[in-house]
Design a protein around this motif. Structure first.
Motif, PDB file in Angstrom:
ATOM      1  N   MET A   1       0.838  -1.183   0.000  1.00  0.00           N
ATOM      2  CA  MET A   1       0.000   0.000   0.000  1.00  0.00           C
ATOM      3  C   MET A   1       0.883   1.246   0.000  1.00  0.00           C
ATOM      4  O   MET A   1       1.890   1.302   0.689  1.00  0.00           O
ATOM      5  CB  MET A   1      -0.903  -0.019   1.233  1.00  0.00           C
ATOM      6  N   MET A   2       0.480   2.242  -0.803  1.00  0.00           N
ATOM      7  CA  MET A   2       1.284   3.458  -0.903  1.00  0.00           C
ATOM      8  C   MET A   2       1.209   4.267   0.370  1.00  0.00           C
ATOM      9  O   MET A   2       0.170   4.346   1.013  1.00  0.00           O
ATOM     10  CB  MET A   2       0.810   4.329  -2.067  1.00  0.00           C
ATOM     11  N   ASP A   3       2.306   4.861   0.665  1.00  0.00           N
ATOM     12  CA  ASP A   3       2.373   5.727   1.831  1.00  0.00           C
ATOM     13  C   ASP A   3       1.631   7.036   1.520  1.00  0.00           C
ATOM     14  O   ASP A   3       1.631   7.506   0.385  1.00  0.00           O
ATOM     15  CB  ASP A   3       3.834   5.996   2.161  1.00  0.00           C
ATOM     16  N   VAL A   4       1.001   7.620   2.494  1.00  0.00           N
ATOM     17  CA  VAL A   4       0.256   8.865   2.319  1.00  0.00           C
ATOM     18  C   VAL A   4       1.176   9.974   1.834  1.00  0.00           C
ATOM     19  O   VAL A   4       0.804  10.785   0.979  1.00  0.00           O
ATOM     20  CB  VAL A   4      -0.440   9.263   3.646  1.00  0.00           C
ATOM     21  N   VAL A   5       2.397   9.997   2.311  1.00  0.00           N
ATOM     22  CA  VAL A   5       3.354  11.035   1.910  1.00  0.00           C
ATOM     23  C   VAL A   5       3.650  10.939   0.420  1.00  0.00           C
ATOM     24  O   VAL A   5       3.744  11.946  -0.286  1.00  0.00           O
ATOM     25  CB  VAL A   5       4.649  10.915   2.745  1.00  0.00           C
ATOM     26  N   VAL A   6       3.767   9.710  -0.098  1.00  0.00           N
ATOM     27  CA  VAL A   6       4.036   9.503  -1.520  1.00  0.00           C
ATOM     28  C   VAL A   6       2.858   9.998  -2.348  1.00  0.00           C
ATOM     29  O   VAL A   6       3.032  10.679  -3.363  1.00  0.00           O
ATOM     30  CB  VAL A   6       4.339   8.016  -1.799  1.00  0.00           C
ATOM     31  N   VAL A   7       1.661   9.674  -1.940  1.00  0.00           N
ATOM     32  CA  VAL A   7       0.467  10.095  -2.672  1.00  0.00           C
ATOM     33  C   VAL A   7       0.353  11.619  -2.676  1.00  0.00           C
ATOM     34  O   VAL A   7       0.091  12.233  -3.714  1.00  0.00           O
ATOM     35  CB  VAL A   7      -0.801   9.449  -2.067  1.00  0.00           C
ATOM     36  N   VAL A   8       0.574  12.232  -1.516  1.00  0.00           N
ATOM     37  CA  VAL A   8       0.499  13.697  -1.432  1.00  0.00           C
ATOM     38  C   VAL A   8       1.582  14.318  -2.302  1.00  0.00           C
ATOM     39  O   VAL A   8       1.343  15.311  -2.998  1.00  0.00           O
ATOM     40  CB  VAL A   8       0.607  14.161   0.040  1.00  0.00           C
ATOM     41  N   GLY A   9       2.764  13.734  -2.289  1.00  0.00           N
ATOM     42  CA  GLY A   9       3.856  14.240  -3.132  1.00  0.00           C
ATOM     43  C   GLY A   9       3.530  14.145  -4.605  1.00  0.00           C
ATOM     44  O   GLY A   9       3.822  15.057  -5.384  1.00  0.00           O
ATOM     45  N   MET A  10       2.923  13.031  -5.003  1.00  0.00           N
ATOM     46  CA  MET A  10       2.540  12.867  -6.407  1.00  0.00           C
ATOM     47  C   MET A  10       1.459  13.874  -6.797  1.00  0.00           C
ATOM     48  O   MET A  10       1.502  14.447  -7.891  1.00  0.00           O
ATOM     49  CB  MET A  10       2.062  11.436  -6.652  1.00  0.00           C
ATOM     50  N   LEU A  11       0.502  14.077  -5.924  1.00  0.00           N
ATOM     51  CA  LEU A  11      -0.548  15.065  -6.201  1.00  0.00           C
ATOM     52  C   LEU A  11       0.039  16.471  -6.314  1.00  0.00           C
ATOM     53  O   LEU A  11      -0.338  17.243  -7.198  1.00  0.00           O
ATOM     54  CB  LEU A  11      -1.620  15.025  -5.112  1.00  0.00           C
ATOM     55  N   ALA A  12       0.958  16.805  -5.411  1.00  0.00           N
ATOM     56  CA  ALA A  12       1.584  18.127  -5.451  1.00  0.00           C
ATOM     57  C   ALA A  12       2.367  18.309  -6.747  1.00  0.00           C
ATOM     58  O   ALA A  12       2.315  19.374  -7.373  1.00  0.00           O
ATOM     59  CB  ALA A  12       2.492  18.317  -4.240  1.00  0.00           C
ATOM     60  N   ALA A  13       3.085  17.273  -7.173  1.00  0.00           N
ATOM     61  CA  ALA A  13       3.841  17.360  -8.428  1.00  0.00           C
ATOM     62  C   ALA A  13       2.897  17.519  -9.611  1.00  0.00           C
ATOM     63  O   ALA A  13       3.165  18.294 -10.546  1.00  0.00           O
ATOM     64  CB  ALA A  13       4.706  16.124  -8.593  1.00  0.00           C
ATOM     65  N   GLY A  14       1.772  16.803  -9.580  1.00  0.00           N
ATOM     66  CA  GLY A  14       0.795  16.923 -10.661  1.00  0.00           C
ATOM     67  C   GLY A  14       0.179  18.308 -10.722  1.00  0.00           C
ATOM     68  O   GLY A  14       0.022  18.884 -11.803  1.00  0.00           O
ATOM     69  N   VAL A  15      -0.145  18.869  -9.573  1.00  0.00           N
ATOM     70  CA  VAL A  15      -0.723  20.213  -9.520  1.00  0.00           C
ATOM     71  C   VAL A  15       0.287  21.229 -10.040  1.00  0.00           C
ATOM     72  O   VAL A  15      -0.066  22.128 -10.815  1.00  0.00           O
ATOM     73  CB  VAL A  15      -1.175  20.560  -8.086  1.00  0.00           C
ATOM     74  N   MET A  16       1.542  21.082  -9.658  1.00  0.00           N
ATOM     75  CA  MET A  16       2.569  22.021 -10.125  1.00  0.00           C
ATOM     76  C   MET A  16       2.753  21.920 -11.640  1.00  0.00           C
ATOM     77  O   MET A  16       2.928  22.926 -12.323  1.00  0.00           O
ATOM     78  CB  MET A  16       3.898  21.756  -9.410  1.00  0.00           C
ATOM     79  N   ALA A  17       2.693  20.708 -12.182  1.00  0.00           N
ATOM     80  CA  ALA A  17       2.822  20.532 -13.627  1.00  0.00           C
ATOM     81  C   ALA A  17       1.664  21.196 -14.362  1.00  0.00           C
ATOM     82  O   ALA A  17       1.857  21.854 -15.394  1.00  0.00           O
ATOM     83  CB  ALA A  17       2.899  19.050 -13.963  1.00  0.00           C
ATOM     84  N   VAL A  18       0.463  21.044 -13.832  1.00  0.00           N
ATOM     85  CA  VAL A  18      -0.707  21.670 -14.454  1.00  0.00           C
ATOM     86  C   VAL A  18      -0.588  23.186 -14.387  1.00  0.00           C
ATOM     87  O   VAL A  18      -0.881  23.890 -15.364  1.00  0.00           O
ATOM     88  CB  VAL A  18      -2.014  21.182 -13.783  1.00  0.00           C
ATOM     89  N   LEU A  19      -0.149  23.715 -13.254  1.00  0.00           N
ATOM     90  CA  LEU A  19       0.018  25.171 -13.120  1.00  0.00           C
ATOM     91  C   LEU A  19       1.072  25.692 -14.086  1.00  0.00           C
ATOM     92  O   LEU A  19       0.886  26.736 -14.716  1.00  0.00           O
ATOM     93  CB  LEU A  19       0.389  25.542 -11.680  1.00  0.00           C
ATOM     94  N   ARG A  20       2.195  24.965 -14.216  1.00  0.00           N
ATOM     95  CA  ARG A  20       3.232  25.387 -15.166  1.00  0.00           C
ATOM     96  C   ARG A  20       2.684  25.400 -16.586  1.00  0.00           C
ATOM     97  O   ARG A  20       2.952  26.322 -17.365  1.00  0.00           O
ATOM     98  CB  ARG A  20       4.442  24.454 -15.087  1.00  0.00           C
ATOM     99  N   GLY A  21       1.905  24.392 -16.945  1.00  0.00           N
ATOM    100  CA  GLY A  21       1.310  24.340 -18.277  1.00  0.00           C
ATOM    101  C   GLY A  21       0.327  25.471 -18.502  1.00  0.00           C
ATOM    102  O   GLY A  21       0.296  26.080 -19.576  1.00  0.00           O
ATOM    103  N   ALA A  22      -0.477  25.779 -17.494  1.00  0.00           N
ATOM    104  CA  ALA A  22      -1.447  26.865 -17.619  1.00  0.00           C
ATOM    105  C   ALA A  22      -0.744  28.212 -17.788  1.00  0.00           C
ATOM    106  O   ALA A  22      -1.157  29.040 -18.608  1.00  0.00           O
ATOM    107  CB  ALA A  22      -2.358  26.895 -16.401  1.00  0.00           C
ATOM    108  N   VAL A  23       0.327  28.425 -17.044  1.00  0.00           N
ATOM    109  CA  VAL A  23       1.081  29.679 -17.156  1.00  0.00           C
ATOM    110  C   VAL A  23       1.732  29.780 -18.532  1.00  0.00           C
ATOM    111  O   VAL A  23       1.719  30.841 -19.161  1.00  0.00           O
ATOM    112  CB  VAL A  23       2.120  29.789 -16.024  1.00  0.00           C
ATOM    113  N   ALA A  24       2.281  28.676 -19.021  1.00  0.00           N
ATOM    114  CA  ALA A  24       2.897  28.682 -20.350  1.00  0.00           C
ATOM    115  C   ALA A  24       1.865  28.995 -21.429  1.00  0.00           C
ATOM    116  O   ALA A  24       2.121  29.780 -22.348  1.00  0.00           O
ATOM    117  CB  ALA A  24       3.575  27.346 -20.617  1.00  0.00           C
TER     118      ALA A  24
END
Length: 62
Positions: A1-24
Motif C-alpha cells: 500500500m502506498m504511503d500517504v506522503v508519496v500520494v500527497v507528493g505525487m498530487l503536489a507534483a501533478g498540480v505544479m505541472a498543471v500550473l506550469r502548463g497553464a502559465v505557459a
C-alpha cells in the motif's frame, strides 16, 4: 500500500505541472494579442474602405 506522503507528493507534483502548463499557455496567448490586434486593425480598415466604395456606388447617378 502506498504511503500517504508519496500520494500527497505525487498530487503536489501533478498540480505544479498543471500550473506550469497553464502559465505557459497564458503567456503564449498573451504574446499573440499584439499581432492579432494589428491584423484585426488591418481587416477593419479594409472593410471600412470596401463599405465606403459600396456606398459611393449606391449614391452615384446611373
Amino acid at each position: 500500500m502506498m504511503d500517504v506522503v508519496v500520494v500527497v507528493g505525487m498530487l503536489a507534483a501533478g498540480v505544479m505541472a498543471v500550473l506550469r502548463g497553464a502559465v505557459a499557455l497564458l503567456n503564449y496567448v498573451l504574446d499573440q494579442i499584439p499581432a492579432l490586434s494589428a491584423k484585426a486593425e488591418r481587416v477593419i480598415t479594409v472593410l471600412r474602405r470596401l463599405r465606403n466604395v459600396w456606398r459611393d456606388d449606391e449614391r452615384a447617378p446611373r
